[in-house]
Design a protein around this motif. Structure first.
Motif, PDB file in Angstrom:
ATOM      1  N   GLY A   1      -9.146  21.962   3.763  1.00  0.00           N
ATOM      2  CA  GLY A   1      -9.360  22.648   2.326  1.00  0.00           C
ATOM      3  C   GLY A   1      -9.019  22.013   1.323  1.00  0.00           C
ATOM      4  N   TYR A   2      -8.191  21.134   1.438  1.00  0.00           N
ATOM      5  CA  TYR A   2      -7.595  20.335   0.005  1.00  0.00           C
ATOM      6  C   TYR A   2      -8.679  19.334  -0.382  1.00  0.00           C
ATOM      7  N   GLN A   3      -8.834  19.192  -1.679  1.00  0.00           N
ATOM      8  CA  GLN A   3      -9.654  18.573  -2.231  1.00  0.00           C
ATOM      9  C   GLN A   3      -9.288  17.250  -2.824  1.00  0.00           C
ATOM     10  N   TRP A   4      -7.921  17.468  -3.398  1.00  0.00           N
ATOM     11  CA  TRP A   4      -7.397  16.115  -4.173  1.00  0.00           C
ATOM     12  C   TRP A   4      -6.261  15.783  -3.532  1.00  0.00           C
ATOM     13  N   ILE A   5      -6.369  14.645  -2.640  1.00  0.00           N
ATOM     14  CA  ILE A   5      -5.174  14.216  -1.723  1.00  0.00           C
ATOM     15  C   ILE A   5      -4.756  13.009  -2.337  1.00  0.00           C
ATOM     16  N   ALA A   6      -3.354  12.924  -2.716  1.00  0.00           N
ATOM     17  CA  ALA A   6      -2.644  11.802  -3.255  1.00  0.00           C
ATOM     18  C   ALA A   6      -1.750  11.021  -2.391  1.00  0.00           C
ATOM     19  N   GLY A   7      -1.888   9.741  -2.266  1.00  0.00           N
ATOM     20  CA  GLY A   7      -0.796   8.953  -1.587  1.00  0.00           C
ATOM     21  C   GLY A   7       0.304   8.471  -2.543  1.00  0.00           C
ATOM     22  N   VAL A   8       1.427   8.335  -2.223  1.00  0.00           N
ATOM     23  CA  VAL A   8       2.327   7.733  -3.141  1.00  0.00           C
ATOM     24  C   VAL A   8       3.332   6.773  -2.604  1.00  0.00           C
ATOM     25  N   ASP A   9       3.700   5.657  -3.213  1.00  0.00           N
ATOM     26  CA  ASP A   9       4.504   4.726  -2.609  1.00  0.00           C
ATOM     27  C   ASP A   9       5.286   4.074  -3.455  1.00  0.00           C
ATOM     28  N   GLU A  10       6.263   3.550  -3.217  1.00  0.00           N
ATOM     29  CA  GLU A  10       7.092   2.638  -4.267  1.00  0.00           C
ATOM     30  C   GLU A  10       7.269   1.159  -3.800  1.00  0.00           C
ATOM     31  N   VAL A  11       7.595   0.208  -4.796  1.00  0.00           N
ATOM     32  CA  VAL A  11       8.075  -1.150  -4.511  1.00  0.00           C
ATOM     33  C   VAL A  11       9.294  -1.397  -5.678  1.00  0.00           C
ATOM     34  N   GLY A  12      10.254  -2.356  -4.819  1.00  0.00           N
ATOM     35  CA  GLY A  12      11.385  -2.631  -5.885  1.00  0.00           C
ATOM     36  C   GLY A  12      12.506  -1.807  -5.545  1.00  0.00           C
ATOM     37  N   ARG A  13      12.901  -1.330  -4.391  1.00  0.00           N
ATOM     38  CA  ARG A  13      14.207  -0.734  -4.322  1.00  0.00           C
ATOM     39  C   ARG A  13      15.383  -1.553  -4.148  1.00  0.00           C
TER      40      ARG A  13
ATOM     41  N   PRO B   1      12.303  -3.375 -12.516  1.00  0.00           N
ATOM     42  CA  PRO B   1      12.220  -1.997 -12.382  1.00  0.00           C
ATOM     43  C   PRO B   1      11.774  -1.656 -10.943  1.00  0.00           C
ATOM     44  N   VAL B   2      11.844  -0.432 -10.763  1.00  0.00           N
ATOM     45  CA  VAL B   2      11.316   0.131  -9.465  1.00  0.00           C
ATOM     46  C   VAL B   2      10.276   0.781  -9.865  1.00  0.00           C
ATOM     47  N   VAL B   3       8.899   0.472  -9.207  1.00  0.00           N
ATOM     48  CA  VAL B   3       7.486   0.802  -9.832  1.00  0.00           C
ATOM     49  C   VAL B   3       7.021   1.635  -8.559  1.00  0.00           C
ATOM     50  N   ALA B   4       6.504   2.883  -8.787  1.00  0.00           N
ATOM     51  CA  ALA B   4       5.567   3.800  -8.118  1.00  0.00           C
ATOM     52  C   ALA B   4       4.417   3.880  -8.453  1.00  0.00           C
ATOM     53  N   ALA B   5       3.278   4.095  -7.346  1.00  0.00           N
ATOM     54  CA  ALA B   5       1.858   4.253  -7.812  1.00  0.00           C
ATOM     55  C   ALA B   5       1.701   5.594  -6.911  1.00  0.00           C
ATOM     56  N   ALA B   6       0.730   6.520  -7.666  1.00  0.00           N
ATOM     57  CA  ALA B   6       0.063   7.560  -6.843  1.00  0.00           C
ATOM     58  C   ALA B   6      -1.401   7.426  -6.967  1.00  0.00           C
ATOM     59  N   VAL B   7      -2.175   7.563  -5.839  1.00  0.00           N
ATOM     60  CA  VAL B   7      -3.623   7.110  -5.708  1.00  0.00           C
ATOM     61  C   VAL B   7      -4.310   8.249  -5.103  1.00  0.00           C
TER      62      VAL B   7
ATOM     63  N   TYR C   1      15.897 -18.102 -13.235  1.00  0.00           N
ATOM     64  CA  TYR C   1      16.060 -17.030 -11.862  1.00  0.00           C
ATOM     65  C   TYR C   1      14.945 -16.906 -10.785  1.00  0.00           C
ATOM     66  N   GLU C   2      13.952 -17.720 -11.238  1.00  0.00           N
ATOM     67  CA  GLU C   2      12.837 -17.552 -10.325  1.00  0.00           C
ATOM     68  C   GLU C   2      12.022 -16.375 -10.025  1.00  0.00           C
ATOM     69  N   PHE C   3      12.048 -15.525 -11.000  1.00  0.00           N
ATOM     70  CA  PHE C   3      11.447 -14.188 -10.862  1.00  0.00           C
ATOM     71  C   PHE C   3      10.073 -14.146 -10.477  1.00  0.00           C
ATOM     72  N   ALA C   4       9.321 -15.166 -10.973  1.00  0.00           N
ATOM     73  CA  ALA C   4       7.704 -15.134 -10.346  1.00  0.00           C
ATOM     74  C   ALA C   4       7.684 -15.529  -8.864  1.00  0.00           C
ATOM     75  N   ARG C   5       8.645 -16.068  -8.430  1.00  0.00           N
ATOM     76  CA  ARG C   5       8.666 -16.291  -6.939  1.00  0.00           C
ATOM     77  C   ARG C   5       9.494 -15.176  -6.195  1.00  0.00           C
ATOM     78  N   ASN C   6      10.522 -14.880  -6.423  1.00  0.00           N
ATOM     79  CA  ASN C   6      11.325 -13.909  -5.540  1.00  0.00           C
ATOM     80  C   ASN C   6      11.290 -12.454  -6.258  1.00  0.00           C
ATOM     81  N   MET C   7      10.410 -12.024  -7.181  1.00  0.00           N
ATOM     82  CA  MET C   7      10.536 -10.989  -7.387  1.00  0.00           C
ATOM     83  C   MET C   7      11.510  -9.962  -7.741  1.00  0.00           C
ATOM     84  N   GLY C   8      12.669 -10.825  -8.067  1.00  0.00           N
ATOM     85  CA  GLY C   8      14.077 -10.117  -8.301  1.00  0.00           C
ATOM     86  C   GLY C   8      14.934  -9.889  -7.293  1.00  0.00           C
ATOM     87  N   TYR C   9      14.503 -10.312  -5.866  1.00  0.00           N
ATOM     88  CA  TYR C   9      15.385 -10.307  -4.970  1.00  0.00           C
ATOM     89  C   TYR C   9      16.421 -11.337  -4.784  1.00  0.00           C
TER      90      TYR C   9
END
Length: 255
Positions: free
Chosen positions: A67-79, A85-91, A215-223
């Protein structure tokens, strides 16, 4: 008279089943037979992706059945990165969601993620994005910062979810939620969120690469890649580095 190759190529491109290939099966030209084989492989790949999609919609279907109508998925990247930053999205996806290829963002190429980002953005009921800067990460720790990012992303959704699927960690944002280990490989909503979060963060890191070169952030994304660590040694830290993370912390303490 046999049809021209470019005509057959177009028809193979538009074909939706093997029945569409029957008119060309007796054409002995190698080019035609190669097109037929390529098209059959496309059908097989689409069949695998459809099976995967149905498997990954299991938890969403269970939610709708309850009976749920609005089901959201949540995840993050960048830990794990040393910078950014750490970035999360909910969809919230529509119940009829049928885009093939959605999966854990780590299993997709950059090109695949970019294409799926646009497709998901176009069809989603709602999308929220939470961005928690490195300064906050240093203040509260990465685990708490991740929760802040996820809650921020969920708060942006309209309508608000009545059931939330979360990758790995419990949030207690919704009255009803399900935390799934490796959820980005088990839930299509979480996988969609992982793609939105990953593309959003990668774009940010490419912008930071322009602001803080070396630092080559565009290639390593901060890793902490070799080039990133070399940049840290050569130029020191920059404003988006996480000072609570090693080896940034040790380097910062020496200054």
């Amino acid at each position: 008279m046999a049809e021209a190759m470019d005509v057959i190529k177009e028809k193979c491109y538009l074909a939706t089943s093997e029945a569409d290939l029957i008119p060309f099966l007796e054409d002995s030209r190698k080019g035609v037979q190669k097109l037929i084989e390529q098209t059959k492989k496309r059908f097989e790949n689409e069949k695998r992706q459809l099976t995967q999609l149905e498997t990954m919609k299991f938890h969403e279907k269970e939610g709708y059945a309850k009976g749920y109508q609005w089901i959201a998925g949540v995840d993050e990247v960048g830990r794990g990165p040393l910078a950014g930053p750490v970035v999360a999205a909910a969809v919230i996806l529509p119940e009829s969601f049928a885009i093939l290829g959605v999966n854990d963002s780590k299993k997709l190429s950059e090109n695949q993620r970019e294409k799926l980002f646009d497709l998901i953005s176009d069809c989603a009921v709602s999308i929220g994005i939470g961005i928690i800067a490195n300064e906050i990460i240093d203040q509260v720790n990465i685990y708490e910062a991740t929760k802040l990012a996820m809650n921020e992303a969920l708060a942006q959704l309209s309508p608000q979810p009545d059931f939330t699927l979360i990758d790995a960690m419990p949030l207690h944002y919704s009255d009803c939620e399900l935390s799934l280990i490796k959820g980005d490989s088990k839930s299509v909503s979480i996988a969609a969120a992982s793609i939105i979060a990953k593309v959003t963060r990668d774009r940010l890191m490419k912008q930071y690469d322009q602001l803080y070169p070396g630092y080559e952030f565009a290639r390593n994304m901060g890793y902490g890649t070799k080039k990133h660590l070399e940049g840290l040694q050569m130029f020191g830290s920059c404003p988006i580095h996480r000072y609570s993370f090693e080896p940034v912390k040790s380097h910062f303490m020496k200054i």
